[in-house]
Design an enzyme around this catalytic site. Structure first.
Site, PDB file in Angstrom:
ATOM      1  N   GLU A   1       0.827  -1.202   0.000  1.00 47.21           N
ATOM      2  CA  GLU A   1       0.000   0.000   0.000  1.00 47.21           C
ATOM      3  C   GLU A   1       0.864   1.256   0.000  1.00 47.21           C
ATOM      4  O   GLU A   1       0.558   2.245  -0.676  1.00 47.21           O
ATOM      5  CB  GLU A   1      -0.941   0.024   1.197  1.00 47.21           C
ATOM      6  CG  GLU A   1      -1.875   1.234   1.144  1.00 47.21           C
ATOM      7  CD  GLU A   1      -2.826   1.315   2.320  1.00 47.21           C
ATOM      8  OE1 GLU A   1      -3.654   2.243   2.311  1.00 47.21           O
ATOM      9  OE2 GLU A   1      -2.729   0.478   3.237  1.00 47.21           O
TER      10      GLU A   1
ATOM     11  N   GLU B   1      -3.344 -10.554   3.445  1.00 50.70           N
ATOM     12  CA  GLU B   1      -4.227 -10.577   4.614  1.00 50.70           C
ATOM     13  C   GLU B   1      -5.086 -11.826   4.717  1.00 50.70           C
ATOM     14  O   GLU B   1      -5.159 -12.475   5.769  1.00 50.70           O
ATOM     15  CB  GLU B   1      -5.100  -9.320   4.616  1.00 50.70           C
ATOM     16  CG  GLU B   1      -4.417  -8.071   5.129  1.00 50.70           C
ATOM     17  CD  GLU B   1      -3.531  -7.380   4.111  1.00 50.70           C
ATOM     18  OE1 GLU B   1      -3.078  -6.261   4.367  1.00 50.70           O
ATOM     19  OE2 GLU B   1      -3.277  -7.979   3.033  1.00 50.70           O
TER      20      GLU B   1
END
Length: 258
Positions: A112, A132
């Site tokens: 990110e 994740e």
């Protein structure tokens, strides 16, 4: 400034370096604070025209947040990247262009953080991932929102749902990175991109970035009808006059950023 985040200025270029390679440059709360301070310093310094974000060590650019102290830091919600990503805290808008130089693991919050850059240069060793769901840790969804906006629909969803990594060559094909180079050339490539940006009128560059991104999610007719304050301010700047004079005199402009 944390020792795990190096922050230097060289002429018109600021350099922010993650320096915790022994832990895959995973971001601690102290690093998060240091990054937040660096971004604000870059925004406030009129002499800085562009910033380069990089990391030490060949193995990883950044493995995301350091979760090793998750228990004792349970009440601490990091704005990963010092607020630049908006995860766990207010979104900080970096007005100056940001070039990211990434290598090895670029995963989770590290992925990110790279997505927050305006230009991304990747070593051919880079692997981008959103792990994740694969590791069973799902919290803030900032990286998912960015992936859906920066990657083709099915590519982004495949990364999100499977956690599988995308190598640098495919990341370039998908438009996630601007250039792929051998690891040995990564620093020089990032510097080359930064100098290209720094060669332009700094106020014009910042105004262009603001206009391009501030209406990114709006319909085209709204974006076209918007009056942008930085562009309006540039119209009466010394740099605008300098640009016109340099063009007429057939010489390189001498920008002041004012």
């Amino acid at each position: 400034m944390s020792l795990d985040v190096e922050f230097t200025k060289d002429g018109h270029v600021a350099r922010v370096t993650l320096n915790r390679h022994q832990s895959l440059n995973a971001i601690t709360p102290q690093m998060d604070d240091a990054l937040f301070a660096a971004w604000n310093d870059i925004n406030d310094d009129p002499d800085i025209r562009v910033a380069i974000l990089s990391a030490t060590g060949e193995k990883a650019f950044c493995a995301g947040a350091d979760v090793s102290g998750a228990t004792e830091n349970a009440d601490r919600r990091m704005a990963l990247g010092g607020g630049l990503t908006g995860v766990g805290g207010p979104l900080l808008t970096l007005r100056k262009p940001l070039v990211a130089a990434v290598q090895g693991y670029v995963i989770g919050g590290g992925c990110e953080l790279a997505m927050c850059a305006d230009i991304v240069v990747a070593a051919d060793t880079a692997q981008f991932g959103i792990p994740e769901t694969k590791v069973g840790i799902i919290g803030e969804a900032g990286i998912m929102h960015r992936a859906m906006r920066q990657l083709p629909h099915h590519i982004a969803l495949a990364m999100i749902l499977t956690g599988e990594r995308v190598p640098a060559a495919k990341a370039e094909l998908y438009g996630l990175v601007n250039e792929v180079v051998p690891y040995a050339d990564l620093s020089a490539a990032a510097e080359r991109w930064a100098q290209k940006v720094a060669a332009g009128s700094p106020l014009a560059v910042q105004a262009a970035k603001d206009a391009a991104l501030s209406r990114l999610g709006w319909p085209l007719d709204v974006a076209l009808a918007t009056r942008y304050e930085p562009i309006e301010a540039y119209a009466s700047s010394k740099d605008r006059l300098e640009g016109r004079a340099a063009f007429a005199e057939k010489r390189a402009p001498q920008w002041q950023g004012r």
